[in-house]
Write an enzyme that holds these catalytic residues in place. Structure first.
Site, PDB file in Angstrom:
ATOM      1  N   CYS A 134      98.228 -36.702-100.530  1.00 55.20           N
ATOM      2  CA  CYS A 134      97.954 -35.414-100.535  1.00 55.20           C
ATOM      3  C   CYS A 134      99.343 -34.624-100.436  1.00 55.20           C
ATOM      4  O   CYS A 134      99.699 -33.989-101.068  1.00 55.20           O
ATOM      5  CB  CYS A 134      96.723 -35.016 -99.888  1.00 55.20           C
ATOM      6  SG  CYS A 134      95.266 -35.849-100.047  1.00 55.20           S
ATOM      7  N   ASP A 135      99.857 -35.002 -99.232  1.00 52.70           N
ATOM      8  CA  ASP A 135     100.901 -33.868 -98.696  1.00 52.70           C
ATOM      9  C   ASP A 135     102.391 -34.715 -98.620  1.00 52.70           C
ATOM     10  O   ASP A 135     103.174 -33.791 -98.209  1.00 52.70           O
ATOM     11  CB  ASP A 135     100.622 -33.473 -97.348  1.00 52.70           C
ATOM     12  CG  ASP A 135      99.232 -32.603 -97.669  1.00 52.70           C
ATOM     13  OD1 ASP A 135      98.959 -32.205 -98.636  1.00 52.70           O
ATOM     14  OD2 ASP A 135      98.365 -32.743 -96.555  1.00 52.70           O
ATOM     15  N   CYS A 181      96.543 -36.817 -94.729  1.00 55.65           N
ATOM     16  CA  CYS A 181      96.457 -37.631 -96.188  1.00 55.65           C
ATOM     17  C   CYS A 181      98.115 -37.459 -96.389  1.00 55.65           C
ATOM     18  O   CYS A 181      98.510 -36.419 -97.052  1.00 55.65           O
ATOM     19  CB  CYS A 181      95.635 -36.910 -97.028  1.00 55.65           C
ATOM     20  SG  CYS A 181      95.656 -37.479 -98.683  1.00 55.65           S
TER      21      CYS A 181
END
Length: 309
Positions: free
Chosen positions: A139-140, A136
């Site tokens: 997300c990261d 992701c």
């Protein structure tokens, strides 16, 4: 073998499942949540979460789901650590059977079993999850400012991940096993025009390099068998997800990829009393906060359904 009867049963212990159970409990429905064996879902694979409202400092995905679980327990949710492996949705009450030999009956079912990311070689690479290996970018990606990363894949998801990562990384290497991308033409054009992106066609990941965290990747040319080591800081897999919907396909309408179809602006499926939320739901964005929102929606709709019986 134990027998359980509940007004409403929630399947899944990610953000969607926990939120649905919390809302159902607060509505006085005494829900039973069956966790599955991947407790916490994909969020537990995220080292730091910075985009979930209410947490001004980064928290781990595990911390977040543990708190969701505790909140569910506090409001009266019954949580059973088991995994459903069979269902009969042809009549009410719905009948569910589990891997531990238990039997469950309910008049309303909320499915929040999510989707599992496809891995290159899970056994060999699982030690790097959350330590430089991610599925992701949203997300990261923030954690790779001015660093070199690779994206594995060649479809729309891979193209979008690569383009998004250029907001942070100094260089993005897109590794694809074919000689042309499968992504939409407009995305391919954006990739080719972006000076931060390099595409390694006809290559696959041969090995992820590093001890305790990712520090490189060894790729293999599928035509020449040439091996090449690339130093980098992170790898993002974008080779797709597999929805955890296999046991429902006999009864529920699924899209071509196996995601559960629901009515427009709804979590309701083609069977009255059965609702789907989170990543298992067709068209769902793969974000924890959105999964939680759809879990709340499913519980509210389930409550209205039960009150009509």
């Amino acid at each position: 073998m134990a027998q359980y009867v509940a007004k409403i049963i929630v399947l899944g212990s990610g953000p969607a499942g926990y939120t649905a159970a919390i809302y159902a409990a607060r509505a006085g429905l005494n829900p039973c949540l069956i966790s599955g064996f991947d407790i916490g879902g994909q969020l537990t694979m995220t080292t730091n979460v910075e985009n979930f409202p209410g947490f001004p400092s980064p928290v781990s995905g595990t911390f977040l789901t543990d708190n969701m679980k505790q909140q569910a327990v506090n409001v009266g949710v019954t949580i059973i650590n088991d995994k459903i492996n069979g269902v009969d949705l042809s009549r009410k009450p719905f009948i569910l059977s589990s891997e531990n030999g238990n039997c469950f009956q309910t008049n309303s079912l909320i499915i929040a079993t999510g989707a599992s990311a496809k891995w290159l070689d899970y056994d060999a690479h699982k030690k790097f999850i959350g330590k430089g290996l991610s599925t992701c970018a949203t997300c990261d990606g923030f954690f790779y400012k001015n660093k070199i990363v690779a994206v594995i894949g060649g479809g729309n998801a891979a193209a979008e991940e690569a383009l998004y990562l250029t907001n942070f990384a100094s260089k993005v290497i897109l590794v694809h096993r074919r000689d042309e991308l499968r992504a939409e033409k407009i995305l391919q054009e954006r990739l080719l025009k972006n000076p931060k992106i390099e595409i390694a066609f006809n290559n696959v990941v041969y090995e992820i390099l590093g001890e305790n965290e990712v520090n490189g990747v060894r790729i293999k040319n599928v035509i020449t068998d040439e091996l090449k080591n690339i130093r980098l800081d992170g790898i993002f897999l974008a080779i797709g997800y597999k929805p955890n919907s296999e046991i429902f396909k006999k009864y529920l309408n699924l899209d071509e990829d196996g995601y559960i179809l629901t009515k427009p602006d709804s979590c309701a499926t083609n069977i009255e009393g059965v609702f789907a939320c989170g990543d298992i739901k067709h068209g769902s964005f793969k974000q924890a906060v959105i999964a939680s929102g759809s879990g709340a929606q499913a519980a509210i709709q389930a409550e209205k359904y039960l009150s009509s019986l």
